[in-house]
Design an enzyme around this catalytic site. Sequence first.
Site, PDB file in Angstrom:
ATOM      1  CB  THR A  16     106.392  33.219 -10.222  1.00 42.83           C
ATOM      2  OG1 THR A  16     107.737  33.684 -10.238  1.00 42.83           O
ATOM      3  CG2 THR A  16     105.496  34.235 -10.904  1.00 42.83           C
ATOM      4  CG  ASP A  17     105.657  27.833  -8.837  1.00 44.27           C
ATOM      5  OD1 ASP A  17     106.000  28.142 -10.008  1.00 44.27           O
ATOM      6  OD2 ASP A  17     104.670  27.119  -8.594  1.00 44.27           O
ATOM      7  CG  MET A  18     111.860  27.055  -7.991  1.00 40.09           C
ATOM      8  SD  MET A  18     112.924  25.785  -7.304  1.00 40.09           S
ATOM      9  CE  MET A  18     114.061  25.525  -8.642  1.00 40.09           C
TER      10      MET A  18
END
Length: 146
Positions: A16-18
Amino acid sequence: MAYEFRLRRRVEFSETDMAGIVHYSNFFRYMESAEHAFFRSLGFSIVTREVDPPVGWPRVHASCDYMAPLRFEDEVEIHLLVTGKKSKYLSYEFRFRKIEGTASVEVARGALTVVCVRHEGNRMKAAIIPSAISDKIEVAPGASGT
């Protein structure tokens, strides 16, 4: 003969990203994982040493369209369909479905085209798919086949 394969997995935190959404590039990894599992289900490895001469499968096309996000710990089903088969290449479509209990929703759709190659020194040369592999794979009903 096989023309489809389904793989289920959970989204890992590292994917996942931020914003907590699966980074777009991971869908390409998911496609590759499903393709490898498909080959294993047929009794082969994607690093195909079971035939003589050994063959490889470089990608010549890859795409993915996104409809909805996947997040950490979501369960996703990757449905591989063989959409094309010619003497030297295979094409796949991938449908990504987020599983929510008994329901599911399509979140992305991808495609890969891979070419069968032999290694000649440091070069790759397109090769006819060995019959040991080709005989186990067919184009999904309703797919164009080209």
